[in-house]
Design a protein around this motif. Sequence first.
Motif, PDB file in Angstrom:
ATOM      1  N   THR A  58      38.477  42.336  45.066  1.00 29.56           N
ATOM      2  CA  THR A  58      39.344  41.697  44.068  1.00 29.56           C
ATOM      3  C   THR A  58      38.542  41.301  42.836  1.00 29.56           C
ATOM      4  O   THR A  58      38.941  41.573  41.690  1.00 29.56           O
ATOM      5  CB  THR A  58      40.033  40.460  44.664  1.00 29.56           C
ATOM      6  OG1 THR A  58      40.823  40.870  45.785  1.00 29.56           O
ATOM      7  CG2 THR A  58      40.936  39.800  43.634  1.00 29.56           C
ATOM      8  N   GLU A  59      37.404  40.655  43.068  1.00 31.68           N
ATOM      9  CA  GLU A  59      36.566  40.216  41.950  1.00 31.68           C
ATOM     10  C   GLU A  59      36.046  41.412  41.148  1.00 31.68           C
ATOM     11  O   GLU A  59      36.023  41.391  39.911  1.00 31.68           O
ATOM     12  CB  GLU A  59      35.379  39.388  42.471  1.00 31.68           C
ATOM     13  CG  GLU A  59      35.765  38.067  43.114  1.00 31.68           C
ATOM     14  CD  GLU A  59      36.237  37.038  42.093  1.00 31.68           C
ATOM     15  OE1 GLU A  59      36.107  37.287  40.873  1.00 31.68           O
ATOM     16  OE2 GLU A  59      36.751  35.984  42.518  1.00 31.68           O
ATOM     17  N   GLY A  60      35.633  42.443  41.879  1.00 28.90           N
ATOM     18  CA  GLY A  60      35.089  43.624  41.214  1.00 28.90           C
ATOM     19  C   GLY A  60      36.124  44.327  40.363  1.00 28.90           C
ATOM     20  O   GLY A  60      35.856  44.696  39.204  1.00 28.90           O
ATOM     21  N   MET A  61      37.325  44.512  40.919  1.00 24.77           N
ATOM     22  CA  MET A  61      38.369  45.220  40.185  1.00 24.77           C
ATOM     23  C   MET A  61      38.882  44.409  38.996  1.00 24.77           C
ATOM     24  O   MET A  61      39.197  44.954  37.947  1.00 24.77           O
ATOM     25  CB  MET A  61      39.528  45.583  41.120  1.00 24.77           C
ATOM     26  CG  MET A  61      39.171  46.664  42.143  1.00 24.77           C
ATOM     27  SD  MET A  61      38.605  48.186  41.304  1.00 24.77           S
ATOM     28  CE  MET A  61      38.380  49.275  42.712  1.00 24.77           C
ATOM     29  N   ASN A  62      38.969  43.081  39.185  1.00 18.80           N
ATOM     30  CA  ASN A  62      39.379  42.221  38.063  1.00 18.80           C
ATOM     31  C   ASN A  62      38.370  42.305  36.918  1.00 18.80           C
ATOM     32  O   ASN A  62      38.748  42.373  35.750  1.00 18.80           O
ATOM     33  CB  ASN A  62      39.524  40.775  38.530  1.00 18.80           C
ATOM     34  CG  ASN A  62      40.790  40.562  39.354  1.00 18.80           C
ATOM     35  OD1 ASN A  62      41.736  41.355  39.257  1.00 18.80           O
ATOM     36  ND2 ASN A  62      40.816  39.502  40.165  1.00 18.80           N
ATOM     37  N   ALA A  63      37.087  42.277  37.287  1.00 17.39           N
ATOM     38  CA  ALA A  63      36.039  42.382  36.263  1.00 17.39           C
ATOM     39  C   ALA A  63      36.135  43.727  35.541  1.00 17.39           C
ATOM     40  O   ALA A  63      35.971  43.813  34.314  1.00 17.39           O
ATOM     41  CB  ALA A  63      34.663  42.216  36.900  1.00 17.39           C
ATOM     42  N   LEU A  64      36.438  44.785  36.298  1.00 16.03           N
ATOM     43  CA  LEU A  64      36.562  46.114  35.712  1.00 16.03           C
ATOM     44  C   LEU A  64      37.739  46.169  34.729  1.00 16.03           C
ATOM     45  O   LEU A  64      37.609  46.701  33.607  1.00 16.03           O
ATOM     46  CB  LEU A  64      36.764  47.155  36.822  1.00 16.03           C
ATOM     47  CG  LEU A  64      36.846  48.625  36.413  1.00 16.03           C
ATOM     48  CD1 LEU A  64      35.581  49.070  35.691  1.00 16.03           C
ATOM     49  CD2 LEU A  64      37.105  49.503  37.633  1.00 16.03           C
ATOM     50  N   LYS A  65      38.869  45.594  35.123  1.00 17.25           N
ATOM     51  CA  LYS A  65      40.051  45.582  34.258  1.00 17.25           C
ATOM     52  C   LYS A  65      39.801  44.799  32.980  1.00 17.25           C
ATOM     53  O   LYS A  65      40.305  45.142  31.912  1.00 17.25           O
ATOM     54  CB  LYS A  65      41.242  44.976  35.005  1.00 17.25           C
ATOM     55  CG  LYS A  65      41.788  45.871  36.111  1.00 17.25           C
ATOM     56  CD  LYS A  65      42.905  45.166  36.867  1.00 17.25           C
ATOM     57  CE  LYS A  65      43.386  46.007  38.050  1.00 17.25           C
ATOM     58  NZ  LYS A  65      44.430  45.297  38.839  1.00 17.25           N
TER      59      LYS A  65
END
Length: 306
Positions: free
Chosen positions: A18-25
Amino acid sequence: MKKRKVVPHPYVKERLLTEGMNALKEKRYKEGYTYLTQLKELQLHDDDVEMALVVCLFEMGHVGEAKERCEQLLERGKGDWAVYISMLVHLQQYDEVVAVIHKLQRKGIDCTPFLPLLQFSEKMIRSQHEQRAKQYESIFQGNEWAKQLRILQQLDFRLVSHLVPIFVRYLRDETKHSIVKTTMLHILKKEQVTEPMIVKKFGQTMTVIPAELDEQQQKRWIEQVLDIVEKTWAKQNPTMYEWCEQIWFRYMFAMYPFLPTEPVQQWANALYTYVEQCETGQTIWTSPLVSKLYEAEKLWLSVESI
């Protein structure tokens, strides 16, 4: 002490993902890469995570590594062609962009979204070829024979259509190098160029259509002369025969597309005389044909630095 296996908390994967994908977005690529790399270290990653890492690497400027990882995914039938093609464009690998899109088209994949990149890449390739042709034009206007021949030997054949006008001017200029001219003609024949061209060599002039040049005529001349030389001298002096063979091939290459007009036997005699005189250190050429062989060898010496 026995090493204990670390079992990740059940919610670790969900939290890191979740944290990784949010940072990517949110375009926090370095932070996203950190989270997603932890997933990989804990062996909790999958192909989607790997693709997200590819995007992070690409946006962080590590394009080479991103391309390599993306290729590995695509080989497994995963990954994203759009991302991969974007990386190729970023790396200015336009030839590869065109090759990849054409490959996808042959597989029946809808490449409509990629067509602008295909057109852009083809335009860039044409521009690169035109720029290269302009660079070559100044070189072929000069007298750096070895450099000219090296360019032709390493030539990207997609450039030939851009170089035809340069070749045409070179071939009809009596002062230009005969061996370079022969190499040009072989390239033009291989590319099936049908434009008529004037070739000037050794005081002779001929109009040729490269695609229609008959190389078999020259081959027959080479074989006829060497057949006489072989029957006469090959057994008694094999080294002399090998030398004659090399000299004759080089002479005929320099002459191309012109053919000798003297009888075959006279050329066989001239070859042996030339080689014999070279072996003894004699440099007085009493025969006109021997003089021609000598002049051709001087041409070869002028490009021997290749």
